[in-house]
Write a protein that holds these residues in place. Structure first.
Motif, PDB file in Angstrom:
ATOM      1  N   CYS A  90       0.862  -1.363  -0.085  1.00  0.00           N
ATOM      2  CA  CYS A  90      -0.071   0.008   0.312  1.00  0.00           C
ATOM      3  C   CYS A  90       0.915   1.198  -0.140  1.00  0.00           C
ATOM      4  N   ARG A  91       2.140   1.113   0.382  1.00  0.00           N
ATOM      5  CA  ARG A  91       2.811   2.396   0.513  1.00  0.00           C
ATOM      6  C   ARG A  91       3.786   2.376  -0.641  1.00  0.00           C
ATOM      7  N   LEU A  92       3.842   1.510  -1.287  1.00  0.00           N
ATOM      8  CA  LEU A  92       4.618   1.384  -2.535  1.00  0.00           C
ATOM      9  C   LEU A  92       3.777   1.680  -3.857  1.00  0.00           C
ATOM     10  N   LEU A  93       2.493   1.340  -3.934  1.00  0.00           N
ATOM     11  CA  LEU A  93       1.699   1.584  -4.948  1.00  0.00           C
ATOM     12  C   LEU A  93       1.002   2.919  -5.096  1.00  0.00           C
ATOM     13  N   PRO A  94       0.668   3.440  -6.252  1.00  0.00           N
ATOM     14  CA  PRO A  94       0.068   4.691  -6.375  1.00  0.00           C
ATOM     15  C   PRO A  94      -1.047   5.020  -5.428  1.00  0.00           C
ATOM     16  N   GLU A  95      -1.192   6.190  -4.691  1.00  0.00           N
ATOM     17  CA  GLU A  95      -1.953   6.422  -3.707  1.00  0.00           C
ATOM     18  C   GLU A  95      -3.496   6.595  -4.183  1.00  0.00           C
TER      19      GLU A  95
END
Length: 339
Positions: free
Chosen positions: A173-178
């Protein structure tokens, strides 16, 4: 059921009621500045740790399929929550002026019913369902989903795998686009459930605190919960608020409450805690509407308004609990397992 869990459920629910009652004061009486008294949001963190503990305690050493587990959780959570959600949506549709934080929006309603994170149309900066306090249930149901999927594993492997799964989720969730989904599930508050699971394992292994240290942990937990809520922002809650909640639950489960007098009303409010949590927003909205439209001076007094909010929310939750749970549940008080 450990009676101390009942007490903590009741206390956590009333903390949340108090928190929302104080927030309502500004709407009831704009002349009152109650910002210095805004406490109680941390009741949610106690709930999350308790939830992980109870899920482990009720499944450890038992053969339970994911379907059976899901059926039990849905039976407990969904009916009342759906009823409250549909009621709120109906009010938002036919009398929108009565609600301040809810507007009728069909996609938002559907997402709320299925516990999916969705930006609130009334305030797009927040990810909350139709019944705003239900944001915690979105986390709860997600935790239940992961927990259920891991039940077929050998019990010794469940906790390590659970930590690995949630670590992957948080990192992804931190690495994927927001997006709304990554923002919501990327919050480390979910680690509080895992902490509760670990406490459940410790309880099963009889790794508990001596009575004196247990009382100290309980007192320190509540003290630091109060202090950290005043000093630390919600963004740091998973450690600033979560760690004191862990101390509270660990201290409570280590104490043999069977040696103490049973506090009947607090135990009963523990039974009603879910109903209180779901319905208290309606009670507070009712009080606000009454205060706005009728010249009732008592509702303009901050202390009396908060007391009335706590009492009426408890009564309302108890009534709903009795309606939705017609059979009186027998209270089974369990002491610490024998050494």
């Amino acid at each position: 059921m450990l009676v101390q869990l009942q007490y903590l459920r009741a206390i956590a629910a009333l903390m949340v009621v108090y928190f929302h009652a104080v927030l309502q004061l500004a709407k009831v009486n704009p002349a009152v500045d109650a910002t210095a008294f805004v406490y109680g949001e941390t009741g949610v963190d106690i709930f999350f740790v308790l939830s992980g503990f109870v899920m482990w305690l009720t499944t450890s050493g038992r053969a339970m399929s994911p379907i059976d587990f899901a059926r039990r959780r849905i039976k407990r959570i969904v009916p009342l929550y759906w009823l409250a959600t549909l009621f709120s949506a109906t009010v938002a549709l036919v009398a929108p002026s009565l609600l301040k934080s809810t507007v009728f929006d069909l996609p938002h309603l559907i997402a709320s019913l299925f516990f999916l994170p969705w930006a609130n149309p009334a305030d797009p900066s927040t990810i909350t369902p139709v019944v705003v306090p239900g944001w915690t249930l979105n986390y709860e149901m997600f935790f239940y989903f992961v927990f259920a999927l891991l039940l077929p594993l050998q019990e010794a492997r469940r906790i390590p795998v659970m930590f690995a799964v949630f670590a992957v989720i948080l990192i992804a969730c931190r690495l994927l686009p927001e997006t709304t989904v990554t923002r919501f599930y990327g919050e480390p508050i979910m680690l509080e459930f895992l902490a509760g699971v670990v406490l459940g394992w410790l309880y099963g292994q009889k790794v508990l605190l001596p009575n004196r240290w247990a009382w100290a942990a309980l007192a320190m937990g509540f003290a630091f919960l109060f202090i950290n809520e005043a000093l630390m922002p919600p963004e740091s809650r998973f450690y600033a608020w979560g760690i004191p909640a862990i101390f509270i639950v660990y201290g409570a489960i280590s104490i043999d409450f069977c040696r103490l007098p049973l506090i009947g009303w607090l135990n009963y409010l523990g039974d009603c805690s879910y109903s209180i949590y779901i319905t208290h927003a309606f009670t507070l909205a009712f009080l606000r509407v009454v205060a706005d439209r009728l010249p009732i001076g008592i509702l303009q007094q901050p202390v009396l308004f908060v007391i009335l909010s706590l009492v009426l929310s408890s009564i309302g939750g108890a009534i709903i609990h009795e309606i939705t749970s017609p059979r009186r549940r027998k209270v089974a008080v369990a002491s610490r397992p024998p050494a």
